[in-house]
Design an enzyme around this catalytic site. Structure first.
Site, PDB file in Angstrom:
ATOM      1  N   ASP A 177      39.034  44.123  44.204  1.00 16.60           N
ATOM      2  CA  ASP A 177      37.740  44.030  43.189  1.00 16.60           C
ATOM      3  C   ASP A 177      38.038  43.221  42.000  1.00 16.60           C
ATOM      4  O   ASP A 177      38.733  43.674  41.508  1.00 16.60           O
ATOM      5  CB  ASP A 177      36.696  45.244  43.248  1.00 16.60           C
ATOM      6  CG  ASP A 177      36.174  45.656  44.623  1.00 16.60           C
ATOM      7  OD1 ASP A 177      36.628  44.945  45.778  1.00 16.60           O
ATOM      8  OD2 ASP A 177      35.258  46.426  44.675  1.00 16.60           O
ATOM      9  N   HIS A 199      41.819  47.447  42.186  1.00 20.38           N
ATOM     10  CA  HIS A 199      41.054  46.242  41.404  1.00 20.38           C
ATOM     11  C   HIS A 199      42.024  45.093  40.867  1.00 20.38           C
ATOM     12  O   HIS A 199      43.036  45.537  40.487  1.00 20.38           O
ATOM     13  CB  HIS A 199      40.422  47.121  40.256  1.00 20.38           C
ATOM     14  CG  HIS A 199      39.067  47.716  40.680  1.00 20.38           C
ATOM     15  ND1 HIS A 199      39.154  49.165  41.078  1.00 20.38           N
ATOM     16  CD2 HIS A 199      37.996  47.316  40.454  1.00 20.38           C
ATOM     17  CE1 HIS A 199      37.768  49.234  41.368  1.00 20.38           C
ATOM     18  NE2 HIS A 199      37.086  48.331  41.177  1.00 20.38           N
TER      19      HIS A 199
END
Ligand SMILES: [Zn+2]
Length: 210
Positions: free
Chosen positions: A33, A173
């Site tokens: 992400d 992430h």
């Protein structure tokens, strides 16, 4: 939120969004992400390429706009890109109209996906209804917590390795905050999962061809 493993009660409360895939085999889904990011994406792509693993990158529109070359290399490496809003908007703090507008603004930069992940996992049922008309909403059942600067390597690895199951969707992430932890742990995590017989798959069903 709720820690490394999304409780089943939460998954059952929102059955019309995807928490994990129903899989008979040991297939799992990697997601990154918040990219693209000049500090982290290239390193992640390099690791995935060496391991011959493909993943989904839920990108923030404003980062995609600022880093078009990195977006190109994600796509050229065979990964899939998903919409993660233009400005990493928290759905719980935003009117549905503004939230949808932010998703559309992201769409202007990355128009070729119908996968969406709400930033912070925050989304209301009435927002889900509108977004579902266009997107499969991909949540997760495994949160690595790689964004936590004080997490130990052991805890980060166990968050993934101890909680994984058939069909799991795992969140890492692609940003400046997480890259230090990823450099210390991502390869080891991917190897442990492979050694346990898990295979990395891509969301295929609803993603448009680029
Ligand atoms: Zn995010």
């Amino acid at each position: 939120m709720w820690g490394a493993k999304t409780p089943r009660i939460i998954q059952k409360t929102f059955p019309n969004i995807t928490w994990k895939k129903n899989e008979k085999n040991k297939n799992i889904y990697l997601t990154f992400d918040d990219g693209p990011c000049s500090y982290s994406t290239d390193w992640i792509l390099n690791v995935l390429s060496k391991k011959n693993i493909q993943s989904t990158f839920f990108c923030i529109g404003e980062n995609a706009k600022a880093n078009p070359k990195i977006i190109d290399s994600i796509i050229q490496s065979g990964h899939i890109i998903g919409n993660h809003t233009y400005s990493h908007t928290n759905g719980a703090l935003t009117s549905t109209q503004n939230y949808i507008q932010d998703i559309k603004k992201c769409e202007d930069v990355i128009p070729y996906t119908n996968l969406f992940r709400p930033p912070f996992g925050k989304i209301y049922p009435w927002q889900i209804k509108t977004i579902k008309q266009q997107y499969e909403i991909i949540m997760w059942d495994i949160m690595s917590c790689d964004f936590n600067p004080s997490i130990s390597n052991k805890k980060l690895r166990n968050n993934v390795i101890k909680n994984v199951e058939k069909g799991s969707i795992i969140v890492f992430h692609d940003n400046k905050l997480a890259i230090g932890n990823l450099k210390k742990n991502l390869v080891e995590i991917l190897e442990a999962l492979s050694d346990s017989g898990y295979e990395f798959k891509l969301f295929r069903g609803n993603a448009k061809e680029v």
